[in-house]
Motif scaffolding. Sequence first.
Motif, PDB file in Angstrom:
ATOM      1  N   ASN A  44       5.974   1.957  17.524  1.00 38.77           N
ATOM      2  CA  ASN A  44       5.928   2.616  16.273  1.00 38.77           C
ATOM      3  C   ASN A  44       4.917   3.679  16.640  1.00 38.77           C
ATOM      4  OD1 ASN A  44       6.004   0.011  14.099  1.00 38.77           O
ATOM      5  ND2 ASN A  44       7.552   0.875  14.980  1.00 38.77           N
ATOM      6  N   ASN A  45       5.203   5.061  15.921  1.00 43.08           N
ATOM      7  CA  ASN A  45       4.333   6.153  16.162  1.00 43.08           C
ATOM      8  C   ASN A  45       3.979   6.552  17.499  1.00 43.08           C
ATOM      9  OD1 ASN A  45       2.855   7.981  14.507  1.00 43.08           O
ATOM     10  ND2 ASN A  45       0.973   6.921  15.251  1.00 43.08           N
ATOM     11  N   LEU A  90       4.186  -4.663  19.433  1.00 39.43           N
ATOM     12  CA  LEU A  90       3.947  -3.212  19.614  1.00 39.43           C
ATOM     13  C   LEU A  90       3.450  -2.760  20.961  1.00 39.43           C
ATOM     14  CD1 LEU A  90       2.677  -1.728  16.077  1.00 39.43           C
ATOM     15  CD2 LEU A  90       5.237  -1.667  17.272  1.00 39.43           C
ATOM     16  N   ARG A  91       2.337  -3.707  21.270  1.00 40.20           N
ATOM     17  CA  ARG A  91       1.639  -3.466  22.536  1.00 40.20           C
ATOM     18  C   ARG A  91       2.292  -4.031  23.742  1.00 40.20           C
ATOM     19  NH1 ARG A  91      -2.514  -6.066  19.748  1.00 40.20           N
ATOM     20  NH2 ARG A  91      -2.449  -7.848  21.048  1.00 40.20           N
ATOM     21  N   TRP A 124       0.944  -1.192   0.148  1.00 35.51           N
ATOM     22  CA  TRP A 124      -0.074   0.023   0.164  1.00 35.51           C
ATOM     23  C   TRP A 124       0.865   1.075   0.015  1.00 35.51           C
ATOM     24  CZ3 TRP A 124      -5.215  -1.306  -0.245  1.00 35.51           C
ATOM     25  CH2 TRP A 124      -5.638  -2.556   0.033  1.00 35.51           C
ATOM     26  N   GLU A 184      -1.866  -4.133   5.869  1.00 37.37           N
ATOM     27  CA  GLU A 184      -1.100  -2.888   6.462  1.00 37.37           C
ATOM     28  C   GLU A 184      -1.311  -3.474   8.054  1.00 37.37           C
ATOM     29  OE1 GLU A 184      -1.596   1.221   4.148  1.00 37.37           O
ATOM     30  OE2 GLU A 184      -3.473   0.213   4.680  1.00 37.37           O
ATOM     31  N   TRP A 185      -0.276  -3.432   8.830  1.00 35.57           N
ATOM     32  CA  TRP A 185      -0.185  -3.917  10.134  1.00 35.57           C
ATOM     33  C   TRP A 185      -1.369  -2.753  10.971  1.00 35.57           C
ATOM     34  CZ3 TRP A 185       1.161  -0.476  13.996  1.00 35.57           C
ATOM     35  CH2 TRP A 185       1.932   0.585  13.500  1.00 35.57           C
ATOM     36  N   GLU A 186      -1.304  -1.474  10.637  1.00 33.81           N
ATOM     37  CA  GLU A 186      -1.845  -0.650  11.425  1.00 33.81           C
ATOM     38  C   GLU A 186      -3.313  -0.831  11.134  1.00 33.81           C
ATOM     39  OE1 GLU A 186       0.402  -0.004   9.166  1.00 33.81           O
ATOM     40  OE2 GLU A 186      -0.470   1.428   7.672  1.00 33.81           O
ATOM     41  N   TRP A 244       6.524   3.203   6.605  1.00 36.20           N
ATOM     42  CA  TRP A 244       6.322   4.652   7.251  1.00 36.20           C
ATOM     43  C   TRP A 244       6.754   4.728   8.374  1.00 36.20           C
ATOM     44  CZ3 TRP A 244       3.151   5.528  11.276  1.00 36.20           C
ATOM     45  CH2 TRP A 244       2.311   4.541  11.538  1.00 36.20           C
ATOM     46  N   PHE A 300      -4.279  -5.370  11.878  1.00 39.22           N
ATOM     47  CA  PHE A 300      -4.029  -5.957  13.212  1.00 39.22           C
ATOM     48  C   PHE A 300      -4.867  -5.069  14.079  1.00 39.22           C
ATOM     49  CE2 PHE A 300       0.240  -7.697  11.530  1.00 39.22           C
ATOM     50  CZ  PHE A 300      -0.414  -9.001  11.014  1.00 39.22           C
ATOM     51  N   GLU A 301      -5.053  -3.863  13.944  1.00 40.73           N
ATOM     52  CA  GLU A 301      -5.078  -2.643  14.838  1.00 40.73           C
ATOM     53  C   GLU A 301      -6.517  -2.308  14.758  1.00 40.73           C
ATOM     54  OE1 GLU A 301      -2.241   0.019  15.706  1.00 40.73           O
ATOM     55  OE2 GLU A 301      -0.946  -1.445  16.449  1.00 40.73           O
ATOM     56  N   LYS A 341       2.296   4.957   0.645  1.00 40.22           N
ATOM     57  CA  LYS A 341       2.260   5.978   1.006  1.00 40.22           C
ATOM     58  C   LYS A 341       2.838   7.611   0.483  1.00 40.22           C
ATOM     59  CE  LYS A 341       0.546   4.001   5.136  1.00 40.22           C
ATOM     60  NZ  LYS A 341      -0.784   3.350   5.004  1.00 40.22           N
ATOM     61  N   TRP A 387       2.660  -8.321  14.611  1.00 42.62           N
ATOM     62  CA  TRP A 387       3.407  -6.975  14.817  1.00 42.62           C
ATOM     63  C   TRP A 387       2.886  -6.323  16.080  1.00 42.62           C
ATOM     64  CZ3 TRP A 387       7.801  -5.583  14.607  1.00 42.62           C
ATOM     65  CH2 TRP A 387       8.289  -4.308  14.451  1.00 42.62           C
ATOM     66  N   ASP A 388       1.191  -6.344  15.868  1.00 42.66           N
ATOM     67  CA  ASP A 388       0.384  -5.520  16.790  1.00 42.66           C
ATOM     68  C   ASP A 388       0.787  -6.047  18.236  1.00 42.66           C
ATOM     69  OD1 ASP A 388      -0.770  -7.976  15.932  1.00 42.66           O
ATOM     70  OD2 ASP A 388      -2.335  -7.330  17.427  1.00 42.66           O
ATOM     71  N   ASN A 422      -2.881   6.211  13.894  1.00 41.31           N
ATOM     72  CA  ASN A 422      -2.453   5.012  13.683  1.00 41.31           C
ATOM     73  C   ASN A 422      -1.946   4.504  14.853  1.00 41.31           C
ATOM     74  OD1 ASN A 422      -1.361   4.458  10.263  1.00 41.31           O
ATOM     75  ND2 ASN A 422      -3.442   4.723  11.140  1.00 41.31           N
ATOM     76  N   ASN A 423      -2.269   3.150  15.401  1.00 41.73           N
ATOM     77  CA  ASN A 423      -1.356   2.653  16.655  1.00 41.73           C
ATOM     78  C   ASN A 423      -1.466   3.601  17.884  1.00 41.73           C
ATOM     79  OD1 ASN A 423       0.311   0.604  17.855  1.00 41.73           O
ATOM     80  ND2 ASN A 423       2.148   1.804  17.664  1.00 41.73           N
TER      81      ASN A 423
END
Lengths: 768, 768
Positions: free
Chosen positions: A491-492, A594-595, A69, B419-421, A420, B424-425, A71, A590-591, B491-492
Motif C-alpha cells: 500500500n502507498n 505489507l512488509r 476513522w 488504523e493499521w498505518e 484510503w 501497527f506501524e 478521512k 496487515w503490517d 504512512n507506510n
Amino acid sequence: MKKYLKYDEWCVIEDGFDPANHQASESIFSIGNGKMGQRANFEEKYTGDSLQGSYIAGVYYPDKTRVGWWKNGYPEYFAKVLNSPNWIGINVNIDGFELDLNTCKIDSFTRTLNMKEGFLQREFGATLNDGKKVLVKTRRFVSMADTENGAIRYSVTPINFSGKISFTPYIDGDIVNEDSNYDEQFWNVLDVQAAEGFAYLESQTKKSDFRCGFAMKYLIKLNEKPQKTNAEVVQLNKWVGNKVELEVKEGETASIEKYVGVTSSLNYTTGELKSKAEELASYACHKGFDQMFEDHRSKWAEKWVHSDIKIKGDVAAQQGIRFNIFHLNQTYTGEDERLNVGPKGFTGEKYGGTTYWDTEAYCVPFFLMTAPSEVTRQLLIYRYKHLPRAIENAAKLGFKDGAALYPMVTANGEECHNEWEITFEEIHRNGAIAFAIHNYIRHTGDKKYLEEYGLEVLVGISRFWSQRITFSEARQKYVMLGVTGPNEYENNINNNWYTNKMATWCLKYTQEALAHVKSAAPARYDELVAKMSFKEEETNRWQDIVDRMHFPYNEELKVFMQQDGFMDKEQVMADDLDPAERPINQHWSWDRILRSNFIKQADTLQGIYVLEEEFSDEEIERNFNFYEPRTVHESSLSPCVHSVMAAKIGRTEKAYEMYLRTSRLDLDDYNAEVHEGLHITSMAGTWMSIVEGFGGKRAYDEKLYLTPTIPNEWEEYAFRITFKGKDLEVRVNAKEVEIISHATLPAELFVYGKPVMVEPKKSITISR
Amino acid sequence: MKKYLKYDEWCVIEDGFDPANHQASESIFSIGNGKMGQRANFEEKYTGDSLQGSYIAGVYYPDKTRVGWWKNGYPEYFAKVLNSPNWIGINVNIDGFELDLNTCKIDSFTRTLNMKEGFLQREFGATLNDGKKVLVKTRRFVSMADTENGAIRYSVTPINFSGKISFTPYIDGDIVNEDSNYDEQFWNVLDVQAAEGFAYLESQTKKSDFRCGFAMKYLIKLNEKPQKTNAEVVQLNKWVGNKVELEVKEGETASIEKYVGVTSSLNYTTGELKSKAEELASYACHKGFDQMFEDHRSKWAEKWVHSDIKIKGDVAAQQGIRFNIFHLNQTYTGEDERLNVGPKGFTGEKYGGTTYWDTEAYCVPFFLMTAPSEVTRQLLIYRYKHLPRAIENAAKLGFKDGAALYPMVTANGEECHNEWEITFEEIHRNGAIAFAIHNYIRHTGDKKYLEEYGLEVLVGISRFWSQRITFSEARQKYVMLGVTGPNEYENNINNNWYTNKMATWCLKYTQEALAHVKSAAPARYDELVAKMSFKEEETNRWQDIVDRMHFPYNEELKVFMQQDGFMDKEQVMADDLDPAERPINQHWSWDRILRSNFIKQADTLQGIYVLEEEFSDEEIERNFNFYEPRTVHESSLSPCVHSVMAAKIGRTEKAYEMYLRTSRLDLDDYNAEVHEGLHITSMAGTWMSIVEGFGGKRAYDEKLYLTPTIPNEWEEYAFRITFKGKDLEVRVNAKEVEIISHATLPAELFVYGKPVMVEPKKSITISR
C-alpha cells in the motif's frame, strides 16, 4: 476446501442434504438472467441457516458508510447490492404439518443445477413428525426469453397417507440485507393487493427510490390436471399471498405452478409498475410452464453455441469451466447499458457496488470473444455515462480541468469504497478502463467508437494521469507516488511499475486516438475539443511524461521492479511459507503482509499480460520466474493471469496447475467463503486461462493469433470465438489444431505465427 | 480561533453567557485532582447543548471496535474514557420555576476558573419567565487534599420577590458516553439509597466491572446560618436525591453546600465502597466547606511553588502558561502507578484509551523538572506493569521470544487503536518509552531503576527492534520498512530517519544498561537473565544493526531525510499554501496529504530534539531550515519542539512565534475543537518551549545546562526546576540570568557553557 458435489459435464449435483453446506449451495445453485437473479433458497419454509437473496439488476441502496476513522474524501453513502422482495416463496402444509427441511426427517435429497438448460431442480423425500412421508419435486428458472418472468413448478406426492395438502404462494416484502451497516431495512412496502389466484406487492427502496412491482399468478394441479380450488387471500402489511388446500390421496401428486412478473422503475413509470407486472404474470400463466421453459432453454442453447468450451478426458475440468461460463452468462447479457458485472453477480450481497476494474480487466475479454460486439460496447458505454461523476470524483481529491478518476467500486458512478489505500490510491483502474476501449476496437474494428464515446473518456483519464504524476527534481524523471497496485499486499508505494506502465500507455494511446478522430471526423473532433475545453498543448506534458517516466528496474536481475523499494524486502518464496500460516491474509497482521515480498495477485505480470507485445519472450520469462514464486494467489483474479503467462513461456504444467486453482474455486469452495456468493468476475479469468492460455489467442494490430498447447491431462478441448464478426471454432488435441469457420466470409488468422485463411463454413487442420 | 475569555494572570474569566461557547467553556473550566475530574457543566438543570462529563481516573469501558474494513490484529474491544455518574447535580426551583439558563433571561454572567486556588466559580443574575429575578453564586472544587471528595457551594438570592426556593441535590447514574460506538450505556446501577440529608448510588461498568460509589451529604443555609429543613427523599432506578424547600425573603440568601465522597473498586473492596463513600461525605460535611477549601488551596500553593512560570510584561502569555501548568497538575499527580496522562485528561471523552507516547515524549520532561522524582517514576512503572501485554501485543503481530511492542493507545496495556498505518506501524512509541527511562535516570541519578524495572522493558523493546528491522541484501544495510513516523502525514514509509535513529539508540542503550546491571548488581542480573530467557548473544545482532543501519541522508543538502523517498516529492513550502486550504487535514483528501511534502509535526527534528547532543549546531540549523518551512503544525505536539529547536539555533523570534501557537491553543480555541476537551499532553510542550526553549535547559551526562534567551516581547520570566533533588529558581531578563537555590546542598550547573556553583539558599547572577 469442501468437495460435496458430484462431477457431471452439464450439471452441478448435490446428493443428500447437509445443512452445513446449504448456504454454499444457495450460492452455487443460483439462477439469473442478467435482469434479475435468485439464490437457491428453498421455496417452502426453512428455519435453518440461510442467506435469503433475490436481486434485481440496477437496484441498489445507499447505505451509510461505516469507518473507524474518517478521512476526507470518503463517500458518505455507498451502494449496497440489495436483497429485494422474496417472490419464490410457497409455504407447504401437509396434513397440519408445515414442511420444513430443518425439522423433518429427510429420506432423500437431490439438488441439481442444469447449466445446459438453465434451471434449478430439487427432489426430496421427507418424513414429517407424525410419520407421514412425502416426495417433493421442484423446478424453477428465471427466463432468458421472458426476462421479467420467473416460474416455479412445485409438486408433492404423499407416499404413505391420504390427506390435506395446502400451498401458500406469496410475495414477501419484509426482507433485510444481512450486511446492513446500521441494521436498517432498505425497503418500504408501498402497496399490497391480493385476490383469489393473484397477489401483488410494490416496494420502494429508501433514499434511492427504486420501485419494484411483483405480481404472481398460479395454477393448481392434481396429477397434472388443473384444479379449481378456493383460495384464502392472506394480506399483511408487507406480505401477500393465497392459501389453497387440496385433498390428496396416497400416491397422487398435488402441484402448483407459480408465475411471477417483476417490473422496476428502471424500465417503467411508477404508474405502469402494477399493470405491467400483472400483465407479465398473466402472460406467463397463460403461456404455461412447459412453453415458458422451452423458450428459455432455446435462449440458453444459443448462448452455449458461442461460449461453450468442451474438454475431453477431464469431467471435473469440463464441469468447472461450464460452471464459470454459465454464471457469467447469467449475470450479464449486455442488453442494458446501465448494468454491469457485479463481483458476486446475483449470488450474494457481499461487497458494496456492482462494478470493479474486474469488468474491464477480466470480463471484457470474455464477452468480446463469446458474445456479439454490442455486449462489450454496452460495458464501455456504462463507463462513458459515468464520466461526469468520474470527473467529480477526481475533483473531490483535488484534481481539476476535467481530470477523471473512475471509482474503485460503484453502482451509479459514485465511489463506494472507503479504505484510503484503495479508494484513493488503487488508481490503476483508470488504466484498465482506457485499455478496454483499445481492446474492444482491436477485436471489433469499431474505430467509430472513439468519436462517439471513447475519446472523451480517454482524455479525462489522461488528464488525471498528467496531474497525478509529478516531476522529481532529484531524479529528473516523472514519478507516481503513493499508489496501490493490483497487488493489494503493498500500500502507498511509489512508482508501481504496472500503474506507471498503464498510465504512460494511456497518455500515448489518447494521443493516437486524438489524431485518429481529428483526421477521420474533423467536425466531430472540433465539437469534442469544444465540449472538453481541450487544448492541443495539453499533450506536450503527456508526451514529456511518456518520454521521461521512471520505471523501476533491477539491472542485476534484469527484471522490472514492482515498486521502488521492492528489493529492500526480505526475499522469501511462497513455497517456503509455513502452510499453517496460509492464506497469510487470515494469519498475518496487515503490517507484516505489507512488509513481506508476498504478492496477492499478478501485478508486474498483469502489466506484461496486458501489454505483452512490448516485451520479448526472454523478458517475459525472467519476470515470470521472478514474480510467480513470490505470489500467494490470495485473490481469485490471480491464478488466471499466471496461467496465461505460464502457457505463453511454454510452461504448460505450471499453466495447468494455475488453471486448476481458478476453474473450481467456487465449486470446491477453496476459501470457505462461497456461502457469501460466487466469484463471478474471476470466472472470466478461467475462460481466459483456456482460450488465451492454452489456446494462445492474441489480438495484436487487429489481427487474430492462436498458439495452442494442451495439458497432458486432457484428450482434447474446443472453444469458439468471434473476431471482427467472424465466428470460429477451435479444436485442439495432442496432434492437431482444427479451425472450423462458422463465418460467412473468409477468415484470416495466424496459427503458430503462420497466416492461415479459413473459408466460410470450412475447416483447416494444422499439425502440432 | 475564538477569543471570548478575559486576560488575567491567575484566572480564566468568561464574562457574559453565549450558549455557542458553552461546550468549549465546559472543557476550559474543567477541574480535577488526578483521581477524578469534572467538566464545567452547570449544577442546575441546563437544557441547552452540553457535554456532560464526570471522570474517575482508571475507570474505562471496552467498547466494541468499529471499522469499515477489518484487518488482522485490530483490537476487538478498546478502552473508552468513561463518563461516570453525575455527582454535581443540584436542581433549583424558584417559586415554581425550574432554574435553567437555556430558558430564562440572563442579566449577568461570570464564570471564573481560579487556577491559583483550583476552583470553579459562577455568578449570574437571571430573570425567570414570571419576571422574578435572582442572583446566583456557585463555587466548586475537587479536593487536592481530600482526593476522594468534591464540594459545591450554591447560593440563591431573590432580588425582587419573596418566595419558595428549593434545592434538589442528586446523584444521577443514568448517563451516556456521546462517543459510544454502538449506542450502548456503559454502566449498570447496582444500588440506590437515600434518607433525609443523604443519598448513595453505586454503579458498575459493564464488561470491565469497575464499581464506583457516590455518597452525598449537604447543608442548607439561610444568610449563612444552617437551617433545619424537611427533605423529601427522591429515589428512582438510576437516580437518587433529596428535595429541600425554603421560604426566602427578598434580599436573603439561600444556599446549599453539597459534599460528595467518591470511591472506586480500584481502591476498595466492593463491600467497602458504600461505607467508605459515606464516611468520606460525612467527613467533608463535618469539616465544612471553608476548611475543605483551605486544605485544597494549600495543596495547590505547594504545586505552584515548584511548577509556576512567571512572565512579566505579557499577560496573555502569563495566563496561557499557567493554564497549561494548571491542567497538567490537575490531570496527573503521580500517586498511583495505574494512572496516566490522558490526552484529554478529565476534560472530554474523545480518543479511546488514556495513554499515548505523548506521556513519555512530552509529559515526562515536565514532571521530571516540576515534581518529586517519584511522580515520573510512577509513569515509568506504569509501562513496566504493562510489559507482559506489550509482549502479547507484539506476538499478535508475529514477533516472538519476548519482543515487546507497546500499544499506540491504551488504558490497561492492551491496544486501543485501529488504523493499521498507526496501530501497527507507528512503532516509534517504543523508542520514546525506552528513552524516558534514560531521561529519568539522567535527571534523577536513580540508576537502580534499571535493575528494579527498567532493564526488562529495554530488553523487550530491543528484541522488538531487532526483529522488526530487516537486512536488505540489495543495500547491504539494515532497513526498517513500513512505518509511520511522528509525522502522520506519511504512512507506510521506509526508513523513517527518526524511527531508525530511536531504534538504534535503544539497541545501544540497552547494551549499556545490561552492562551496568551486570556490574552493579550481578545477582539481580542473573535473576533477570533467567526471567527473560536472555542470551548475551542476542546483542550481537543488536550491535550489528547499530553498525550497519541505513539512515536516509541527502548529500547535496547535507540534511537527514525523513524517509527514503522524501526528495521524490514536489518540494513546496507551507507558506505557499493557499490559506483557504489550511489546515490541509480538513481540506485535502488523505492521498493528497500523503503525497505532499507537508509535515504534520516534528519528525526528523523530533529526533534531533531528543538526541541533540549527537549533532553539531550546523547540522541542527541545516535540518531546521529544511524541515520547518515544510511543516504545517497540524498536531498540537508540533510547535513546541520547533520552538525549542529555534531557540537552540538562536532564532528567538521564530521560537516565540512557535511558542504563541502552543501556549493559547485551547484558551483561544485555534482549531474549533475545544468543546471536545483540552489538549492536555501538548500542554507539557508549552512548558518545554519556555524551560528548554527560551531557558535552554538541558541534561547531558547527568549534568544540568542552561542557555537562557528571552523574547523581545517579555520583560522577564522565571521558572523553577528540580534536578537531582536540587530545587533551583531561574529568572531571566534582557540583562541577566539569576539562579536562586532553594536546595540544601550546593548545586552545580552550566550557564552559557560555563560551570556555576550555587550555594544553598543563595543566588548567583550572570550577565547576558
